[in-house]
Design a protein around this motif. Sequence first.
Motif, PDB file in Angstrom:
ATOM      1  N   LYS A  18       0.824  -1.213   0.000  1.00 27.17           N
ATOM      2  CA  LYS A  18       0.000   0.000   0.000  1.00 27.17           C
ATOM      3  C   LYS A  18       0.857   1.261   0.000  1.00 27.17           C
ATOM      4  O   LYS A  18       0.542   2.228  -0.688  1.00 27.17           O
ATOM      5  CB  LYS A  18      -0.936   0.016   1.214  1.00 27.17           C
ATOM      6  N   LEU A  19       1.964   1.249   0.761  1.00 25.77           N
ATOM      7  CA  LEU A  19       2.856   2.414   0.812  1.00 25.77           C
ATOM      8  C   LEU A  19       3.460   2.712  -0.557  1.00 25.77           C
ATOM      9  O   LEU A  19       3.790   3.860  -0.854  1.00 25.77           O
ATOM     10  CB  LEU A  19       3.970   2.201   1.841  1.00 25.77           C
ATOM     11  N   GLU A  20       3.587   1.685  -1.383  1.00 29.77           N
ATOM     12  CA  GLU A  20       4.135   1.862  -2.732  1.00 29.77           C
ATOM     13  C   GLU A  20       3.042   2.060  -3.779  1.00 29.77           C
ATOM     14  O   GLU A  20       3.315   2.054  -4.979  1.00 29.77           O
ATOM     15  CB  GLU A  20       5.012   0.663  -3.105  1.00 29.77           C
ATOM     16  N   GLY A  21       1.794   2.215  -3.340  1.00 28.89           N
ATOM     17  CA  GLY A  21       0.691   2.503  -4.253  1.00 28.89           C
ATOM     18  C   GLY A  21       0.044   1.282  -4.869  1.00 28.89           C
ATOM     19  O   GLY A  21      -0.730   1.398  -5.818  1.00 28.89           O
ATOM     20  N   GLY A  22       0.346   0.092  -4.341  1.00 28.99           N
ATOM     21  CA  GLY A  22      -0.221  -1.137  -4.899  1.00 28.99           C
ATOM     22  C   GLY A  22      -1.610  -1.449  -4.369  1.00 28.99           C
ATOM     23  O   GLY A  22      -2.121  -0.794  -3.457  1.00 28.99           O
TER      24      GLY A  22
END
Length: 115
Positions: A18-22
């Motif tokens: 989530k932190l990487e936008g996934g």
Amino acid sequence: MLCGGLGGVMEAVSRGCKLEGGIVVGILPTDNPDDANDYVDIAITTAMSNARNAIIAQSADVLIAIDGEYGTLSEIALSLKMGKKVVCLKSKWEIEGTYTAETPEEAVEMAFSFI
């Protein structure tokens, strides 16, 4: 990213994704979507307990196995039987046919190189 959707390592990888936008898909062992960790975007309930490991193995392009207990071991075995690549990070076992990574970054890099 696809995982078992619960806590511990599954929650940590979900948070990282989530932190990487996934987008995080959790294949849950229960019939309750509320059992998913807070980072799961799509919760798929199975009510299959550990049998859901076959769904995880079949649905993944590459499996990254982190540490783990016997449930992780079953995912490794199922993935290998299905002809999938398996990257192990901090594994308790040395299993023929798997690839070993020393860091999370290396594990992800390896996984993407197999796709």
